[in-house]
Design a protein around this motif. Structure first.
Motif, PDB file in Angstrom:
ATOM      1  N   TYR A  16       0.922  -1.269  -0.102  1.00 19.56           N
ATOM      2  CA  TYR A  16      -0.086  -0.052   0.083  1.00 19.56           C
ATOM      3  C   TYR A  16       0.866   1.266   0.077  1.00 19.56           C
ATOM      4  O   TYR A  16       1.621   1.470   1.041  1.00 19.56           O
ATOM      5  CB  TYR A  16      -1.230  -0.144   1.157  1.00 19.56           C
ATOM      6  N   GLU A  17       0.698   2.073  -0.970  1.00 21.08           N
ATOM      7  CA  GLU A  17       1.637   3.126  -1.229  1.00 21.08           C
ATOM      8  C   GLU A  17       0.903   4.566  -1.122  1.00 21.08           C
ATOM      9  O   GLU A  17       0.192   4.782  -2.344  1.00 21.08           O
ATOM     10  CB  GLU A  17       2.464   2.755  -2.256  1.00 21.08           C
ATOM     11  N   PRO A  18       1.140   5.257  -0.383  1.00 21.16           N
ATOM     12  CA  PRO A  18       0.443   6.484  -0.089  1.00 21.16           C
ATOM     13  C   PRO A  18       0.931   7.472  -1.466  1.00 21.16           C
ATOM     14  O   PRO A  18       1.884   7.465  -1.820  1.00 21.16           O
ATOM     15  CB  PRO A  18       0.752   7.040   1.271  1.00 21.16           C
ATOM     16  N   VAL A  19      -0.091   8.449  -1.778  1.00 25.09           N
ATOM     17  CA  VAL A  19       0.031   9.238  -2.646  1.00 25.09           C
ATOM     18  C   VAL A  19       1.091  10.264  -2.100  1.00 25.09           C
ATOM     19  O   VAL A  19       0.984  10.563  -0.755  1.00 25.09           O
ATOM     20  CB  VAL A  19      -1.021   9.958  -3.321  1.00 25.09           C
ATOM     21  N   ARG A  20       1.917  10.949  -2.675  1.00 23.70           N
ATOM     22  CA  ARG A  20       2.963  11.713  -2.063  1.00 23.70           C
ATOM     23  C   ARG A  20       3.406  12.870  -2.943  1.00 23.70           C
ATOM     24  O   ARG A  20       3.511  12.539  -4.174  1.00 23.70           O
ATOM     25  CB  ARG A  20       4.303  11.181  -1.760  1.00 23.70           C
TER      26      ARG A  20
ATOM     27  N   LEU B 299       2.016  14.411  -7.972  1.00 23.47           N
ATOM     28  CA  LEU B 299       1.802  13.530  -7.208  1.00 23.47           C
ATOM     29  C   LEU B 299       2.373  12.015  -7.284  1.00 23.47           C
ATOM     30  O   LEU B 299       1.828  11.501  -8.505  1.00 23.47           O
ATOM     31  CB  LEU B 299       0.280  13.387  -6.891  1.00 23.47           C
ATOM     32  N   LEU B 300       3.170  11.752  -6.754  1.00 22.53           N
ATOM     33  CA  LEU B 300       3.738  10.171  -7.080  1.00 22.53           C
ATOM     34  C   LEU B 300       2.746   9.158  -6.217  1.00 22.53           C
ATOM     35  O   LEU B 300       2.105   9.508  -5.361  1.00 22.53           O
ATOM     36  CB  LEU B 300       5.170  10.242  -6.223  1.00 22.53           C
TER      37      LEU B 300
ATOM     38  N   TYR C 210      -2.567  19.527   3.504  1.00 27.78           N
ATOM     39  CA  TYR C 210      -2.773  18.061   3.193  1.00 27.78           C
ATOM     40  C   TYR C 210      -3.488  17.710   1.674  1.00 27.78           C
ATOM     41  O   TYR C 210      -3.700  18.769   1.206  1.00 27.78           O
ATOM     42  CB  TYR C 210      -3.740  17.190   4.347  1.00 27.78           C
ATOM     43  N   PHE C 211      -3.638  16.792   1.198  1.00 30.36           N
ATOM     44  CA  PHE C 211      -4.369  16.531   0.127  1.00 30.36           C
ATOM     45  C   PHE C 211      -5.531  15.686   0.459  1.00 30.36           C
ATOM     46  O   PHE C 211      -5.824  14.847   1.378  1.00 30.36           O
ATOM     47  CB  PHE C 211      -3.339  15.647  -0.838  1.00 30.36           C
ATOM     48  N   ALA C 212      -6.868  16.327  -0.148  1.00 33.73           N
ATOM     49  CA  ALA C 212      -8.030  15.572  -0.211  1.00 33.73           C
ATOM     50  C   ALA C 212      -8.409  15.087  -1.464  1.00 33.73           C
ATOM     51  O   ALA C 212      -8.307  15.790  -2.439  1.00 33.73           O
ATOM     52  CB  ALA C 212      -9.057  16.466   0.448  1.00 33.73           C
ATOM     53  N   PHE C 213      -9.034  13.999  -1.677  1.00 36.83           N
ATOM     54  CA  PHE C 213      -9.458  13.359  -3.040  1.00 36.83           C
ATOM     55  C   PHE C 213     -11.025  13.078  -2.809  1.00 36.83           C
ATOM     56  O   PHE C 213     -11.525  12.303  -1.741  1.00 36.83           O
ATOM     57  CB  PHE C 213      -8.697  11.967  -3.264  1.00 36.83           C
ATOM     58  N   VAL C 214     -12.056  13.629  -3.532  1.00 36.72           N
ATOM     59  CA  VAL C 214     -13.209  13.388  -3.711  1.00 36.72           C
ATOM     60  C   VAL C 214     -13.659  12.561  -5.056  1.00 36.72           C
ATOM     61  O   VAL C 214     -13.485  13.253  -5.875  1.00 36.72           O
ATOM     62  CB  VAL C 214     -14.054  14.744  -3.477  1.00 36.72           C
ATOM     63  N   LEU C 215     -14.355  11.344  -4.896  1.00 36.70           N
ATOM     64  CA  LEU C 215     -14.895  10.873  -5.940  1.00 36.70           C
ATOM     65  C   LEU C 215     -16.338  11.247  -6.101  1.00 36.70           C
ATOM     66  O   LEU C 215     -17.375  11.015  -5.181  1.00 36.70           O
ATOM     67  CB  LEU C 215     -14.986   9.172  -5.311  1.00 36.70           C
ATOM     68  N   ARG C 216     -16.521  12.080  -7.405  1.00 32.17           N
ATOM     69  CA  ARG C 216     -17.896  12.819  -7.604  1.00 32.17           C
ATOM     70  C   ARG C 216     -18.697  11.609  -8.559  1.00 32.17           C
ATOM     71  O   ARG C 216     -18.201  11.135  -9.548  1.00 32.17           O
ATOM     72  CB  ARG C 216     -17.555  14.047  -8.509  1.00 32.17           C
ATOM     73  N   ASP C 217     -19.659  11.035  -7.845  1.00 29.93           N
ATOM     74  CA  ASP C 217     -20.685  10.172  -8.340  1.00 29.93           C
ATOM     75  C   ASP C 217     -21.999  10.625  -7.968  1.00 29.93           C
ATOM     76  O   ASP C 217     -22.362   9.988  -6.750  1.00 29.93           O
ATOM     77  CB  ASP C 217     -20.400   8.856  -8.215  1.00 29.93           C
TER      78      ASP C 217
ATOM     79  N   ARG D  39     -14.854  10.119  -0.029  1.00 32.57           N
ATOM     80  CA  ARG D  39     -13.542  11.161   0.172  1.00 32.57           C
ATOM     81  C   ARG D  39     -12.421  10.336   0.854  1.00 32.57           C
ATOM     82  O   ARG D  39     -12.699   9.374   1.610  1.00 32.57           O
ATOM     83  CB  ARG D  39     -14.095  12.062   1.317  1.00 32.57           C
ATOM     84  N   ALA D  40     -11.208  10.778   0.716  1.00 31.18           N
ATOM     85  CA  ALA D  40     -10.085  10.481   1.148  1.00 31.18           C
ATOM     86  C   ALA D  40      -9.037  11.475   1.561  1.00 31.18           C
ATOM     87  O   ALA D  40      -9.030  12.492   0.750  1.00 31.18           O
ATOM     88  CB  ALA D  40      -9.589   9.163   0.376  1.00 31.18           C
ATOM     89  N   TRP D  41      -8.241  11.270   2.599  1.00 31.32           N
ATOM     90  CA  TRP D  41      -7.273  12.136   2.708  1.00 31.32           C
ATOM     91  C   TRP D  41      -5.997  11.568   2.986  1.00 31.32           C
ATOM     92  O   TRP D  41      -5.927  10.697   3.093  1.00 31.32           O
ATOM     93  CB  TRP D  41      -7.703  12.913   4.266  1.00 31.32           C
ATOM     94  N   SER D  42      -4.842  12.609   2.478  1.00 33.18           N
ATOM     95  CA  SER D  42      -3.630  12.200   2.518  1.00 33.18           C
ATOM     96  C   SER D  42      -2.903  11.709   3.962  1.00 33.18           C
ATOM     97  O   SER D  42      -3.796  12.200   4.937  1.00 33.18           O
ATOM     98  CB  SER D  42      -2.524  13.219   2.156  1.00 33.18           C
TER      99      SER D  42
END
Length: 161
Positions: A44-48, A62-63, A132-139, A149-152
């Motif tokens: 499991y490799e976090p986005v960086r 974003l690696l 920090y980074f936040a990621f939102v899946l829009r559906d 939603r997910a956060w770094s």
């Protein structure tokens, strides 16, 4: 594992549905890490970000990627992922939109897709600070929005100067 959450992922949900059945369900899950296979357990490799410090207006990469997973029973199509800078994890208050990524194709039930986000330009209007980074899946058709939603990780941030 640092990413273990009290969440049923695709293979868990599929096993429960195979045993108990249920109505059709559209549900995607987003995670702030990607998965790389290995002989025994996946990595499991976090986005960086490619840099720990950046100037407003500068680009960074974003690696690694993020993970999109279909835990429902119907195909997922026409999805968008939004990438944000946020001052606090687990909150979109004060979020700064960095990029929208359209996910092409179809994600069938049970499938996991790693999504590379690549180069992202920080807006020149970003105030100095640590984010920090936040990621939102829009559906809008997703039956369970709480897992969209997910956060770094706590150790994954970028200082903007």
């Amino acid at each position: 594992a640092p990413y273990d959450l009290a969440t049923l992922y695709a293979e868990d949900a599929a096993a429960a549905r195979a045993t108990y059945g249920g109505p059709p369900l559209r549900d995607g899950v987003i995670s702030s890490y990607g998965i790389s296979p290995s002989p025994f357990t996946p990595f499991y490799e976090p986005v960086r970000p490619s840099v720990a410090t950046a100037a407003a207006g500068q680009s960074l990469v974003l690696l690694k990627g993020i993970k999109i997973e279909n835990t429902g029973t119907v195909d997922l199509t026409k999805l968008t992922v939004e990438v944000y800078l946020v001052p606090r994890r687990f909150s979109l208050d004060g979020a700064i939109l960095l990029r929208k990524v359209r996910i092409g194709g179809t994600i069938p039930p049970g499938e996991v897709r790693n999504l590379s986000l690549g180069r992202i330009k920080l807006p020149s209007s970003v105030p100095a600070g640590t984010y920090y980074f936040a990621f939102v899946l829009r559906d809008p058709k997703d039956a369970h929005q709480a897992n969209n939603r997910a956060w770094s990780n706590d150790d994954v941030k970028v200082a903007v100067r």
